[in-house]
Design a protein around this motif. Structure first.
Motif, mmCIF file in Angstrom:
data_model
loop_
_atom_site.group_PDB
_atom_site.id
_atom_site.type_symbol
_atom_site.label_atom_id
_atom_site.label_comp_id
_atom_site.label_asym_id
_atom_site.label_seq_id
_atom_site.Cartn_x
_atom_site.Cartn_y
_atom_site.Cartn_z
ATOM 1 N N LEU A 108 1.006 -1.075 0.075
ATOM 2 C CA LEU A 108 0.347 0.542 -0.007
ATOM 3 C C LEU A 108 1.112 0.876 -0.049
ATOM 4 C CD1 LEU A 108 -3.132 -0.839 2.536
ATOM 5 C CD2 LEU A 108 -3.528 -0.009 0.340
ATOM 6 N N SER A 109 0.701 2.170 -0.484
ATOM 7 C CA SER A 109 0.382 3.493 -0.642
ATOM 8 C C SER A 109 0.830 4.047 0.809
ATOM 9 C CB SER A 109 0.615 4.555 -1.424
ATOM 10 O OG SER A 109 -0.938 5.076 -1.505
ATOM 11 N N ARG A 110 1.943 4.986 0.508
ATOM 12 C CA ARG A 110 2.293 6.105 2.562
ATOM 13 C C ARG A 110 0.516 6.442 2.949
ATOM 14 N NH1 ARG A 110 2.265 11.213 3.287
ATOM 15 N NH2 ARG A 110 2.294 11.732 1.711
ATOM 16 N N ILE A 111 -0.209 7.236 1.665
ATOM 17 C CA ILE A 111 -1.326 7.759 1.683
ATOM 18 C C ILE A 111 -1.933 6.858 2.360
ATOM 19 C CG2 ILE A 111 -3.142 9.305 1.180
ATOM 20 C CD1 ILE A 111 -1.230 10.202 -0.747
ATOM 21 N N ASP A 112 -2.458 5.655 1.782
ATOM 22 C CA ASP A 112 -3.297 4.580 2.049
ATOM 23 C C ASP A 112 -2.840 3.860 3.375
ATOM 24 O OD1 ASP A 112 -5.236 4.597 -0.140
ATOM 25 O OD2 ASP A 112 -3.815 3.966 -1.689
ATOM 26 N N ALA A 113 -2.165 3.574 3.456
ATOM 27 C CA ALA A 113 -1.060 2.464 4.641
ATOM 28 C C ALA A 113 -1.293 3.773 5.772
ATOM 29 C CB ALA A 113 0.877 2.577 4.217
#
Length: 121
Positions: A108-113
Motif C-alpha cells: 500500500l502507498s504511504r497515504i493508503d497505509a
C-alpha cells in the motif's frame, strides 16, 4: 455460461464485511480489539481493495506490526468467512501485506497505509 457468470456476480452482492479483529505486535503500543463500527469496517475493507496483489511467497525478517482478521457474512444461517492479513509498516509508511488465505503479497502507498492504520486506531 452467462447464467454461471450472473450467479457468481450475485454471490458477491450478498457478501458483507461485518467485523474486523486486529492484533498489534508486542513492539507496538495499544490494545488488540474488535471493530464493528460500520464506517471503520468499510474504511478498512476499502483500503485492502487498493492493494496491488501478486502471487509471491514472501518472508519478512521481523514480526508483523498488525494482524487483521476480516469477517464476511454471506448468509445469516451460515458461519462467517474469515480472511487474515499480516501487515508491516515501514519508517516511510509504506505497508507490506500478506494475504494468508490467498497466499498473496502486496503493498500500500504511504497515504493508503496511513488511512488503514488510522481506521484501526
Amino acid at each position: 455460461m452467462l447464467l454461471l457468470m450472473m450467479s457468481l456476480a450475485g454471490c458477491n452482492e450478498n457478501e458483507k464485511l461485518i467485523r474486523v479483529d486486529y492484533q498489534l505486535s508486542e513492539m507496538r503500543t495499544g490494545d488488540d480489539g474488535i471493530i464493528t463500527d460500520e464506517d471503520q469496517v468499510k474504511s478498512i475493507g476499502a483500503q485492502l481493495e487498493r492493494v496491488n496483489w501478486e502471487n509471491a511467497k514472501v518472508e519478512i525478517a521481523r514480526k508483523e506490526d498488525l494482524t487483521l482478521t476480516l469477517f464476511y457474512l454471506y448468509d445469516p444461517n451460515m458461519p462467517e468467512r474469515l480472511e487474515e492479513y499480516k501487515i508491516w509498516f515501514h519508517d516511510y509508511r509504506v505497508a507490506e501485506i500478506v494475504d494468508l488465505n490467498e497466499h498473496k503479497y502486496g503493498k500500500l502507498s504511504r497515504i493508503d497505509a496511513e488511512m488503514l492504520l488510522n481506521a484501526v486506531k
